[in-house]
Design an enzyme around this catalytic site. Structure first.
Site, PDB file in Angstrom:
ATOM      1  N   ASP A   1      98.462   1.731 -65.173  1.00  0.00           N
ATOM      2  CA  ASP A   1      99.051   0.401 -65.028  1.00  0.00           C
ATOM      3  C   ASP A   1      99.963   0.042 -66.199  1.00  0.00           C
ATOM      4  OD1 ASP A   1      97.872  -0.023 -62.596  1.00  0.00           O
ATOM      5  OD2 ASP A   1      96.215  -1.219 -63.374  1.00  0.00           O
TER       6      ASP A   1
ATOM      7  N   ASP B   1     102.510   1.497 -59.521  1.00  0.00           N
ATOM      8  CA  ASP B   1     101.816   2.752 -59.249  1.00  0.00           C
ATOM      9  C   ASP B   1     101.096   2.626 -57.911  1.00  0.00           C
ATOM     10  OD1 ASP B   1      99.931   0.983 -60.345  1.00  0.00           O
ATOM     11  OD2 ASP B   1      98.764   2.575 -61.265  1.00  0.00           O
TER      12      ASP B   1
ATOM     13  N   LYS C   1      87.812  -0.060 -53.706  1.00  0.00           N
ATOM     14  CA  LYS C   1      88.353  -1.382 -54.018  1.00  0.00           C
ATOM     15  C   LYS C   1      88.285  -2.315 -52.821  1.00  0.00           C
ATOM     16  CE  LYS C   1      91.416   0.115 -57.723  1.00  0.00           C
ATOM     17  NZ  LYS C   1      92.770   0.096 -58.281  1.00  0.00           N
TER      18      LYS C   1
ATOM     19  N   CYS D   1      89.657   4.777 -55.832  1.00  0.00           N
ATOM     20  CA  CYS D   1      90.297   3.552 -55.361  1.00  0.00           C
ATOM     21  C   CYS D   1      89.959   3.219 -53.916  1.00  0.00           C
ATOM     22  CB  CYS D   1      91.812   3.653 -55.560  1.00  0.00           C
ATOM     23  SG  CYS D   1      92.289   3.528 -57.303  1.00  0.00           S
TER      24      CYS D   1
ATOM     25  N   GLY E   1      83.702  -0.262 -76.278  1.00  0.00           N
ATOM     26  CA  GLY E   1      83.476  -0.463 -74.853  1.00  0.00           C
ATOM     27  C   GLY E   1      82.227  -1.269 -74.584  1.00  0.00           C
TER      28      GLY E   1
ATOM     29  N   ASP F   1     100.973  -4.920 -61.732  1.00  0.00           N
ATOM     30  CA  ASP F   1      99.985  -3.927 -62.115  1.00  0.00           C
ATOM     31  C   ASP F   1      99.181  -4.315 -63.348  1.00  0.00           C
ATOM     32  OD1 ASP F   1     100.526  -1.713 -60.170  1.00  0.00           O
ATOM     33  OD2 ASP F   1     102.531  -1.985 -60.979  1.00  0.00           O
TER      34      ASP F   1
ATOM     35  N   ASP G   1      90.557  -1.063 -65.189  1.00  0.00           N
ATOM     36  CA  ASP G   1      90.262  -0.441 -63.909  1.00  0.00           C
ATOM     37  C   ASP G   1      88.990   0.393 -64.048  1.00  0.00           C
ATOM     38  OD1 ASP G   1      90.523   0.582 -61.249  1.00  0.00           O
ATOM     39  OD2 ASP G   1      92.686   0.386 -61.428  1.00  0.00           O
TER      40      ASP G   1
ATOM     41  N   SER H   1     101.394 -12.595 -59.600  1.00  0.00           N
ATOM     42  CA  SER H   1     102.603 -11.862 -59.229  1.00  0.00           C
ATOM     43  C   SER H   1     102.295 -10.576 -58.467  1.00  0.00           C
ATOM     44  CB  SER H   1     103.399 -11.501 -60.486  1.00  0.00           C
ATOM     45  OG  SER H   1     102.757 -10.470 -61.196  1.00  0.00           O
TER      46      SER H   1
END
Length: 341
Positions: free
Chosen positions: A87, A222, A16, A13, A134, A47, A64, A44
């Site tokens: 999430d 989270d 990001k 992360c 995927g 998550d 993610d 909003s």
């Protein structure tokens, strides 16, 4: 000589985009006509998205993905999947299906990709969900994650901004994994501390979320790339304030040492810039400030809980093996949004 492809250059992360940049971009996007069935959308700062399909059923949707933050492909796959699944749990939902998101260099050993996806698949199975497909593309560096779908009762959604004055704040995992991964890349992190960080990042928030369903949780998020303080700022939504007791915040101890040695992340400094006008530190050591601003990968849940139930919830989370602590409280709005004592 063939160009060497580096597997772990710094990711998770910490990779990001900063929250400030994202806010400016998202605010300029066309909104379209409001859909009454869209209970939670990107505007909003929550998550995941929540879309109601019947009186008692809503779909929770998220995704993610990011580059590796550890050298072992299998462990990276576990962490990336746990992070993406989180999430759904932060909204109070149950995971049902997941799709792989893969970016991978064609010149890299495909066995590495196999190990990444094996790690991810195992976490999806641990969540009680199905991996259903995927998408992959050739890229110059490795990236992996999941698109995840879950379900929830629309009357029981955990929004991140429904906290109330007086609520106790509980954090379910230790902070500091971003700083530790940075220290590990330059050979400074101890094996013991990295094992503790990896154990934290590969732990599904499923177990904390299941316990929370028995309690009056008013709001939940989270803690990931925007740091503990960044996500708390979004939780308060400009309507409330919070007091944090830094002595009670669970931290991987070695991260404080590395912060004192300035083994920091650029993302952590972006987080500082993002929240600097909303946070006052009162006699807080520099290292603790940095840990509170540290981008977390697969971090814990931050819960706003009915105060009379907080101690019991904390105890039950700890009995389940989680390092959860009551770290502060939400208050009525004051001049300083977040006071860290």
């Amino acid at each position: 000589m063939a160009e060497e492809i580096v597997f772990c250059k710094g990711g998770g992360c910490t990779a990001k985009l900063g929250a400030g940049i994202l806010s400016r971009v998202l605010s300029a996007l066309p909104k379209g006509e409001p859909d009454p069935n869209l209970l939670v959308g990107y505007d909003s700062r929550d998550d995941a998205a929540v879309y109601q399909v019947s009186d008692d059923l809503a779909i929770v949707q998220t995704l993610d993905f990011f580059p590796p933050m550890v050298d072992d492909p299998y462990t990276f796959g576990q962490i990336a999947a746990a992070n993406a699944l989180s999430d759904i749990y932060a909204m109070g939902g149950e995971v049902k299906t997941a799709l792989n998101i893969v970016c991978f260099p064609e010149k890299m050993d495909l066995n590495i990709l196999g190990e990444i996806m094996r790690g991810g698949s195992e976490k999806v199975l641990e969540a009680g969900a199905s991996l259903v497909g995927g998408h992959s593309i050739a890229d110059d560096s490795v990236k992996y994650g999941l698109s995840v779908m879950g379900t929830i009762d629309p009357k029981k959604v955990y929004a991140n901004n429904h906290g109330q004055a007086g609520d106790a704040l509980i954090l379910t995992k230790k902070l500091g994994v971003g700083i530790l991964c940075t220290a590990n890349r330059v050979g400074e992190a101890s094996e013991q501390a990295m094992q503790e960080a990896i154990a934290s990042m590969t732990t599904l928030n499923k177990y904390a979320a299941e316990i929370c369903k028995k309690y009056a949780v008013h709001a939940c998020t989270d803690v990931t790339g925007f740091s503990f303080l960044g996500h708390l700022h979004e939780m308060l939504d400009g309507k409330l304030s919070a007091r944090i007791d830094s002595r009670h915040v669970p931290v991987i101890t070695e991260a404080l040492h590395h912060a004192d040695e300035f083994l920091l992340t650029a993302a952590g400094q972006r987080n500082r810039n993002y929240v600097k006008d909303f946070v006052q530190f009162k006699n807080i050591p520099f290292a603790m400030e940095e840990v509170l601003l540290d981008p977390q990968t697969s971090g814990g849940l931050l819960l706003a809980v009915e105060p009379v139930q907080a101690a019991q919830l904390e105890q039950e989370l700890q009995q389940a093996g989680l390092p959860a602590r009551i770290v502060g409280e939400i208050t009525n709005k004051t001049e300083t949004e977040i006071l860290v004592l």
